[in-house]
Design an enzyme around this catalytic site. Sequence first.
Site, mmCIF file in Angstrom:
data_model
loop_
_atom_site.group_PDB
_atom_site.id
_atom_site.type_symbol
_atom_site.label_atom_id
_atom_site.label_comp_id
_atom_site.label_asym_id
_atom_site.label_seq_id
_atom_site.Cartn_x
_atom_site.Cartn_y
_atom_site.Cartn_z
ATOM 1 N N ILE A 112 0.814 -1.219 0.000
ATOM 2 C CA ILE A 112 0.000 0.000 0.000
ATOM 3 C C ILE A 112 0.846 1.267 0.000
ATOM 4 C CG2 ILE A 112 -1.931 -1.159 1.126
ATOM 5 C CD1 ILE A 112 -1.096 0.303 3.732
ATOM 6 N N CYS B 283 -2.743 -12.179 0.526
ATOM 7 C CA CYS B 283 -1.863 -11.015 0.592
ATOM 8 C C CYS B 283 -1.600 -10.723 2.065
ATOM 9 C CB CYS B 283 -2.460 -9.804 -0.125
ATOM 10 S SG CYS B 283 -3.946 -9.128 0.645
ATOM 11 N N ASP C 19 -2.660 -8.684 4.612
ATOM 12 C CA ASP C 19 -3.750 -8.767 5.587
ATOM 13 C C ASP C 19 -5.048 -9.256 4.971
ATOM 14 O OD1 ASP C 19 -4.689 -6.625 4.160
ATOM 15 O OD2 ASP C 19 -4.821 -5.244 5.853
ATOM 16 N N GLY C 20 -5.034 -9.578 3.691
ATOM 17 C CA GLY C 20 -6.195 -10.166 3.037
ATOM 18 C C GLY C 20 -7.299 -9.205 2.665
ATOM 19 N N ARG D 286 -8.045 3.638 4.349
ATOM 20 C CA ARG D 286 -7.429 3.799 3.027
ATOM 21 C C ARG D 286 -7.876 5.088 2.336
ATOM 22 N NH1 ARG D 286 -4.625 0.707 5.197
ATOM 23 N NH2 ARG D 286 -4.340 -1.512 4.698
#
Length: 533
Positions: A270, A332, A334-335, A378
């Site tokens: 991210i 991935c 943290d999914g 996010r």
Amino acid sequence: MVKQRLLRESIACRLALQQLPPLIYSTAEANDIDCHQTQTKILHMHISSMERLQLTTAGFPLYIQCKTFQCITVLIPREKDCQEVHAILEKYSRAMRLEDLYAFTYQPSCDAFYQVAGWALYDTQTEYLRMEFPEKHWCISLINKNYEICDTYPKCVAVPRSATTPLLVGSSKFRSHGRLPVLCYYYKHNQATIMRCSQPLSGFSAHCLEDEQLLHCIRKTNPTHSSAPLCIVDTRPAVNSAVCRVTVTGSENANIYSDFKFVFLSIENIHVMRDSLHKLVEVCELREPSVEEFLAALQSSGWLKHIKSIVDTSAFIATTVGDEGVSVLVQCSDGGDIAAQVCSLASLLLDPFYRTLQGFMILVEKEWLSFGHKFTDRCGYLQGDQKETSPIFTQFIEAVWQVMQQFPCAFQFNERFLLAVHDHAFSCQFGTFIGNCEKDRVDLRLSERTYSLWGYLLKHMGEFINPLYRREDSQLGVLRPVSNPQNIKFWRGMYMRFEGWVHPKESVMERLCIMKDQSSSLEDHIKLVAKVY
């Protein structure tokens, strides 16, 4: 840079500041004899950043950058007023609490749409039944009904019927944030599936028997390819995974999980994505660059490379499931981020239903909202550390647009629809995206206290229909996008849609939509005239 920004869009304007959105500014062109004014609205939550620039002869410039990629430089006559405007906008562009967001006070006009509209659009059991998943091999489990196993997963999860409760609980303890492997898509044509989970808490030597047994249960749910190994797609670069294994997290030990095939598909984290978007915005701020300058800066941002990686990974999953009949487990860190991107896009490539207006809304509900993508963090809804912000959802929306460019007749919705979904993910005008998971939305009682974006979009469905959509083309089967560099395009309609100096501003698809509306109006008029005469 200051000169560039001022040249880009400097506006002498009147601001209407309100406690509730939107920010309204009125502008008048200096050379306009009639002093014709235009009025533009910017929702407070769309403001991404602000900067007070150096004093000019025209006043004190305040540069405002929006999450919708609109940028303006407001010229305010007095410094005190500039400071006050900055402080007010800073306060209302990021709330202290979720309950302070616009959605909790938003009231549409009385004839707009009902408050309950859109909230019941997605139902877990109904959606899995639509997929026709066999109850002999799969079941809807209520093991997480109180969000105790995983507080970022939905209450209802689809798991292998042969998986016992102790096995599911053991697997959840082995996975980061308790996000154990669960079903997200069933491909009825060959019984292959797409599963998703987070990375294991494995380190170098840790081993979880329950997790290994659960993966064997998943592999056996596909009787037509029971001998084929389950494909585990790790979206992280292999180097990142190896580094994680030195700590408390990492990936499965291939020696222990010998009946499974591991594939690393190198999508960055991210933080890399956030930095890449910042560079892309700088590219879009260039004032009349040369072709060489623009292309060099665009390549340097790495943005299209990341979009290509997402499309590549999703296409790989869709091909593995659709063509080879092999089930795929996507994991991935943290999914909830990259897994959401590729599982939803792969499902869209496999299933024509998700390429319809209502189907796309259900896809977002299932893969993003239900499975706990952290929209509050996010998208930066609240004040605080902005290191958790990242354009994960923006990238997904663009990846869908990239596929639409190659299959323009396979999608019921148009570009305007994608932009509306994207912009309202940041606007906080509707309660749909507020919260980091299903539990947050239940605790906030959003379905009772706010309006749904889906209700609004369905009410205005006519604006979002793709005039090129052909149902027969949509039913052709698996979409296989080509991701060669020349096929991945810069999306001007997203990142430079507010630039007045870019011509032509109207896209071909936009023009087709207008022509379709005009044609429909003419047909209605002809029918009316025929009745009269």
